[in-house]
Design a protein around this motif. Structure first.
Motif, short mmCIF file in Angstrom:
data_model
loop_
_atom_site.label_atom_id
_atom_site.label_comp_id
_atom_site.label_asym_id
_atom_site.label_seq_id
_atom_site.Cartn_x
_atom_site.Cartn_y
_atom_site.Cartn_z
N THR A 132 17.40 -30.74 -57.93
CA THR A 132 15.91 -30.73 -58.01
C THR A 132 15.36 -31.87 -57.47
OG1 THR A 132 15.95 -28.78 -59.78
CG2 THR A 132 13.74 -30.08 -59.52
N LEU A 133 15.80 -33.00 -57.99
CA LEU A 133 15.29 -34.21 -57.48
C LEU A 133 15.37 -34.49 -56.09
CD1 LEU A 133 16.38 -36.49 -60.54
CD2 LEU A 133 13.98 -35.94 -59.87
N ASP A 166 15.17 -23.94 -48.11
CA ASP A 166 14.90 -22.40 -48.43
C ASP A 166 15.17 -22.26 -49.90
OD1 ASP A 166 17.53 -22.74 -48.06
OD2 ASP A 166 17.66 -21.05 -46.50
N ASP A 167 15.45 -23.12 -50.69
CA ASP A 167 15.61 -22.93 -52.16
C ASP A 167 14.65 -22.43 -52.99
OD1 ASP A 167 15.84 -23.94 -55.10
OD2 ASP A 167 17.98 -24.71 -54.27
N LEU A 168 14.99 -21.45 -53.71
CA LEU A 168 14.06 -20.43 -54.56
C LEU A 168 13.13 -21.28 -55.43
CD1 LEU A 168 16.30 -17.50 -55.47
CD2 LEU A 168 14.46 -17.69 -53.66
N ARG A 169 13.59 -22.77 -55.70
CA ARG A 169 12.82 -23.43 -56.59
C ARG A 169 11.84 -24.19 -55.88
NH1 ARG A 169 18.20 -26.80 -58.87
NH2 ARG A 169 18.48 -26.33 -56.54
N VAL A 170 11.73 -24.20 -54.51
CA VAL A 170 10.77 -25.02 -53.50
C VAL A 170 9.35 -24.75 -53.82
CG1 VAL A 170 10.10 -25.25 -51.11
CG2 VAL A 170 12.38 -25.79 -51.78
N PRO A 171 8.75 -23.42 -53.87
CA PRO A 171 7.62 -23.06 -54.28
C PRO A 171 7.00 -23.78 -55.62
CG PRO A 171 8.71 -21.08 -53.51
CD PRO A 171 9.68 -22.10 -53.78
N VAL A 172 7.75 -23.65 -56.73
CA VAL A 172 7.37 -24.30 -58.03
C VAL A 172 7.47 -25.93 -57.72
CG1 VAL A 172 8.17 -24.62 -60.42
CG2 VAL A 172 8.52 -22.60 -59.12
N MET A 173 8.32 -26.29 -56.94
CA MET A 173 8.23 -27.84 -56.96
C MET A 173 7.03 -28.17 -55.91
SD MET A 173 10.65 -29.20 -58.63
CE MET A 173 10.28 -27.89 -59.83
#
Length: 486
Positions: A277-278, A285-292
């Motif tokens: 994540t860091l 295109d990682d699914l965590r990108v919008p949250v980050m």
């Protein structure tokens, strides 16, 4: 010569999920222990000299952390073939690191006794972290963990002969090295007194430089104090490291607080997830990108508010805005500092280009002979740069020499680097890079239309983009997280 530790049918495997090492991997205390172990490694003259000459831990500490994490996961996993392949890769990497320190003493990263010391610091620091957090290990558990670390050394060296066979003899060995061999090396001083105070932001927090600098100004010195207080007294005395009043209490509190994580539900803390994540790029295109992205937006607002309340800490560069999709141009000085000077020593020489080759080979998980081809291409580029830019003949290129020349770096040798890199990335050899191959190298999305004939990322386009980055000094490209990010 002693043999490698062996397993019996009644014992749990020395590697894999059942290992004692695996139980610590997601433990927050391990972060403190790893810093401590790194200082003890760097205090060894051979390791310290190798770090100063070759390592990117100053300029790119987060990249170094991630690569170390991935390597240890492979080495302590259950798959023997993966372990052997990773050991071979590490041995090739270390075989390229040799030289002499500032006092003319030779060092060699393949020195067996030195490699044993690195493993010893990891084991001893794990034992110490448990003791300092009020959860000392039992004798049987220590014996078990020591066998695991000896097996790790044996996987690298072929045997574990450089470490005592019995745990009771290990402590005498460890104390002897601390008292007779460790020094107050430059590498150890950098970790304790420079790295924490100037730690660059990871990719996730790069958009909030003021907020990061403010937090670092508080946490950095505390980490230094905690680490010094946790070091063996014999080394602190030998190195002349001062211990601040109350440091021991602060250290105990830090380890005890980190140890409280054992009360969290299983699976809540995952080191791999945190590190990944860091390191996330906004283009991934990682699914965590919008949250980050949402988190970054909030951090930017907090950073802007903080700038209104207090000026940036001394020595920090002025905050800059991130370039748009088209990117921007760096000055020659910025490009030299952020991209070319991989080791962060203020000069460009072979270890900097070797670090680029090492990072690319690591990303692509190259075997021989592709790895050697990549190193050879970078070596040829270094010779071309040295001939063109080393005006004072000292064997390296200073920032001033580079900035004064403002050269175009797109000579024949750099073109060859790009071509070799393309061949290494194009795993299936079909003369184009697909989405999976692109993501392997850049860890980001493939922003080309793969549904059309024009969507293939061919050799000429790849080479052109690489040369545009290196010679045009463009920012905001996929090569930033690869070669410029911390």
């Amino acid at each position: 010569m002693t043999s490698a530790p062996t397993e019996t049918a009644d014992e749990a495997p020395l590697f894999g999920p059942a290992s004692q090492f695996n139980t610590f991997f997601d433990d927050p205390r391990w972060a403190l222990a790893l810093i401590r172990a790194t200082v003890l490694e760097a205090a060894h003259p051979q390791v310290g000299a190798a770090l100063i000459d070759n390592s990117t831990f100053v300029a790119h500490p987060w990249r170094r952390l991630r690569n170390t994490f991935v390597s240890m996961r492979r080495m302590f996993g259950t798959d023997l073939s993966v372990r052997e392949r990773e050991a071979a890769r590490l041995n090739r990497l270390h075989a390229r690191m040799s030289g002499s320190d500032s006092r003319g003493r030779a060092y060699d990263a393949m020195d067996r006794a030195t490699r044993a010391w690195v493993v010893a610091t990891l084991f001893e620091s794990a034992v110490t972290m448990c003791r300092l957090s009020g959860q000392p290990l039992g004798q049987d558990t220590m014996e078990r963990m020591y066998a695991e670390y000896r097996a790790y050394l044996a996987a690298l060296d072929g045997d574990a002969a450089e470490l005592p066979e019995e745990l009771k003899d290990f402590w005498r060995y460890f104390d002897g090295v601390v008292e007779n061999e460790l020094e107050n090396t430059e590498a150890a001083r950098i970790i304790l007194y420079r790295l924490f105070d100037h730690l660059p932001a990871p990719a996730l927090l790069k958009g909030a430089p003021t907020l990061w600098a403010a937090g670092r100004a508080v946490v950095g010195p505390l980490l230094g104090v905690i680490t010094v207080a946790s070091l063996p007294e014999a080394y602190r005395r030998r190195a002349g490291l001062p211990e601040m009043p109350g440091a021991s209490t602060l250290m105990q509190g830090a380890y005890l607080t980190a140890g409280l994580a054992r009360f969290l539900p299983q699976g809540w803390l995952n080191a791999e997830t945190v590190i990944e994540t860091l390191s996330l790029s906004p283009d991934s295109d990682d699914l965590r990108v919008p949250v980050m992205t949402a988190v970054r937006s909030r951090m930017k607002r907090a950073s802007a508010l903080l700038r209104l309340l207090a000026p940036p800490p001394a020595g920090d560069p002025a905050p800059t805005t991130s370039p748009g999709p088209g990117g921007g141009r760096r000055s020659a000085e910025e490009f030299f500092r952020e991209v070319l000077d991989q080791t962060g020593d203020g000069h460009l020489d072979w270890p900097d280009l070797a670090a680029m080759a090492r990072e690319l080979a690591t990303r692509l998980d190259l075997d021989e002979p592709e790895e050697t081809r990549l190193y050879d291409a970078f070596a040829a580029w270094w010779r071309e740069l040295q001939a063109a830019l080393d005006t004072d003949g000292d064997g390296r290129v200073s920032a001033a020499e580079y900035a004064a020349a403002v050269p175009s770096l797109a000579g024949p040798a750099l073109i060859r680097v790009a071509e070799v890199l393309f061949d290494a990335t194009d795993k299936d050899g079909n003369a184009s890079i697909d989405a999976a191959e692109y993501r392997t190298l850049f860890r980001t999305a493939f922003h080309r239309d793969l549904t059309t004939a024009d969507g293939a990322y061919g050799r000429s386009a790849f080479v052109g983009d690489f040369l545009s980055f290196m010679s045009g000094r463009r920012s905001g490209t996929p090569y930033d997280p690869l070669l410029a990010d911390a």
